[in-house]
Enzyme design. Structure first.
Site, PDB file in Angstrom:
ATOM      1  CE1 TYR A  69     -33.203  26.164   8.035  1.00  0.00           C
ATOM      2  CE2 TYR A  69     -31.395  24.872   8.917  1.00  0.00           C
ATOM      3  CZ  TYR A  69     -32.647  25.426   9.058  1.00  0.00           C
ATOM      4  OH  TYR A  69     -33.334  25.254  10.227  1.00  0.00           O
ATOM      5  CG  ASP A  98     -35.821  28.410   5.962  1.00  0.00           C
ATOM      6  OD1 ASP A  98     -36.071  29.620   6.163  1.00  0.00           O
ATOM      7  OD2 ASP A  98     -35.995  27.534   6.825  1.00  0.00           O
ATOM      8  CG  ASN A 158     -34.628  30.876   9.367  1.00  0.00           C
ATOM      9  OD1 ASN A 158     -35.762  30.828   9.838  1.00  0.00           O
ATOM     10  ND2 ASN A 158     -33.768  29.886   9.447  1.00  0.00           N
ATOM     11  CG  HIS A 189     -40.517  25.865   5.860  1.00  0.00           C
ATOM     12  ND1 HIS A 189     -39.974  27.125   5.717  1.00  0.00           N
ATOM     13  CD2 HIS A 189     -40.208  25.475   7.123  1.00  0.00           C
ATOM     14  CE1 HIS A 189     -39.368  27.479   6.838  1.00  0.00           C
ATOM     15  NE2 HIS A 189     -39.492  26.491   7.707  1.00  0.00           N
TER      16      HIS A 189
END
Length: 351
Positions: free
Chosen positions: A193, A233, A235, A340
């Protein structure tokens, strides 16, 4: 991400106040694509056995289980992944036993769970990997990671050698519960993450100069031993096709879409010898996103960003002698329950 508000329709001089109408919002168009391996299939069309990993940012496991637990159950029943990794669980150490048990109830047969928990900040970050017990049996375990490696487990016939937190076997990033590396017999699955650059890009330098540097080194060290899958994720919206409103003026100044972050992602793919698996199979397919702003109400109009990825060592696509080959990559953008969507990757296991 803040979305652009649609510009109000200007009335013609002859229009009265009562006759003005607002132009309805339009859905961002999506290229039609097909899955290479059917949902739930455990073999390819030519009969090869498969391994599937799915990642899903659930934006808080407590609320997610309460409101969307049935959607997680439906997902695992439909897709039958070997491992599903839930991002941003936001749990504390005191929660893991209870929620490990809840995950076992929601995912029958997925009896091995490993938690990475943020100890630096409560209610923040965190990853949990939920694995199948498997046809060869396995351990029924619930364990929170605090650095180092765990005991072996088995995932649907493919042995997981170890689970570990941190990068390069150390304790870096353990305190925010951001990374989990699972070593399988023939490959690694690294889930992360990735830190958000934050409001006003306050963590942008940290993201680029520290996180990206250290994750690249971690992936390179693992790839020297056996192929790597990097999923989660991440980002960042790498390509123009990954941003619905790429020409908007705020995009270059927003977390995840800055030129620095997008450029760094491309450098990582190139220098570490990785393919973005979704783009490998689906090229310039448009309208495929994994995140939509709830505040802007963008999901019904498919105005989103692709922030979640499964990238993998290039040799997994080239049919080398590693024993595994990437055969499918997908975004399950019809699955709701979070801001998401789940993303995944499928490998064919060679004998």
């Amino acid at each position: 991400m803040n979305a652009d508000e649609p510009e109000a329709k200007r009335p013609k001089p002859s229009e009265t106040k009562a006759s003005k109408t607002k132009e309805p919002a339009k859905r961002f168009e999506q290229t039609e694509i097909a899955r290479n391996v059917a949902p739930g299939a455990k073999t390819t069309r030519d009969g090869r056995e498969t391994f599937k990993a799915i990642s899903w940012n659930v934006a808080g496991l407590r609320s997610f289980v309460e409101k969307s637990g049935a959607k997680l159950r439906a997902l695992v029943e439909e897709e039958r992944p070997d491992v599903i990794i839930l991002q941003e669980h936001k749990l504390q150490m005191s929660h893991i036993d209870a929620f490990g048990s809840k995950l076992k109830e929601l995912c029958p047969g997925y009896d091995t769970t490993r938690f990475a928990v943020s100890t630096a900040k409560k209610g923040y970050s965190g990853i949990v990997a939920v694995s199948r017990e498997g046809r060869k049996g396995g351990q029924v375990t619930i364990e929170a990671m605090l650095g180092g490696a765990s005991k072996p487990a088995v995932s649907d016939g493919f042995k997981a050698v170890s689970h570990s937190e941190g990068l390069q076997g150390g304790t870096a990033y353990v305190d925010e519960g951001r990374t989990l590396t699972i070593e399988y017999e023939k490959f690694y699955v690294v889930s992360a993450y990735v830190p958000n650059s934050g409001q006003d890009l306050k963590r942008l330098d940290y993201r680029i100069k520290e996180w990206e540097r250290d994750m690249k080194a971690h992936l390179k060290a693992l790839d020297a031993k056996k192929p790597v899958i990097y999923i989660g994720d991440l980002n960042v919206a790498h390509l123009d096709a990954d941003i619905w409103n790429v020409t908007a003026s705020h995009i270059k100044k927003s977390a995840g879409t800055t030129p620095q972050e997008r450029g760094a992602f491309g450098v990582m793919l190139e220098e570490n010898g990785l393919h973005d698996s979704f783009r490998f199979f689906h090229g310039d397919a448009a309208g495929w996103f994994s995140y939509w702003s709830v505040r802007a109400g963008n999901r019904p109009f498919n105005k989103g960003l692709r922030l979640d990825y499964a990238v993998a060592s290039k040799r997994l696509f080239d049919g080398d002698d590693s024993g595994v080959e990437v055969v499918d990559a997908f975004i399950l953008d019809q699955v709701t329950g979070s801001d998401h969507a789940p993303v995944g990757i499928t490998l064919a296991i060679k004998d």
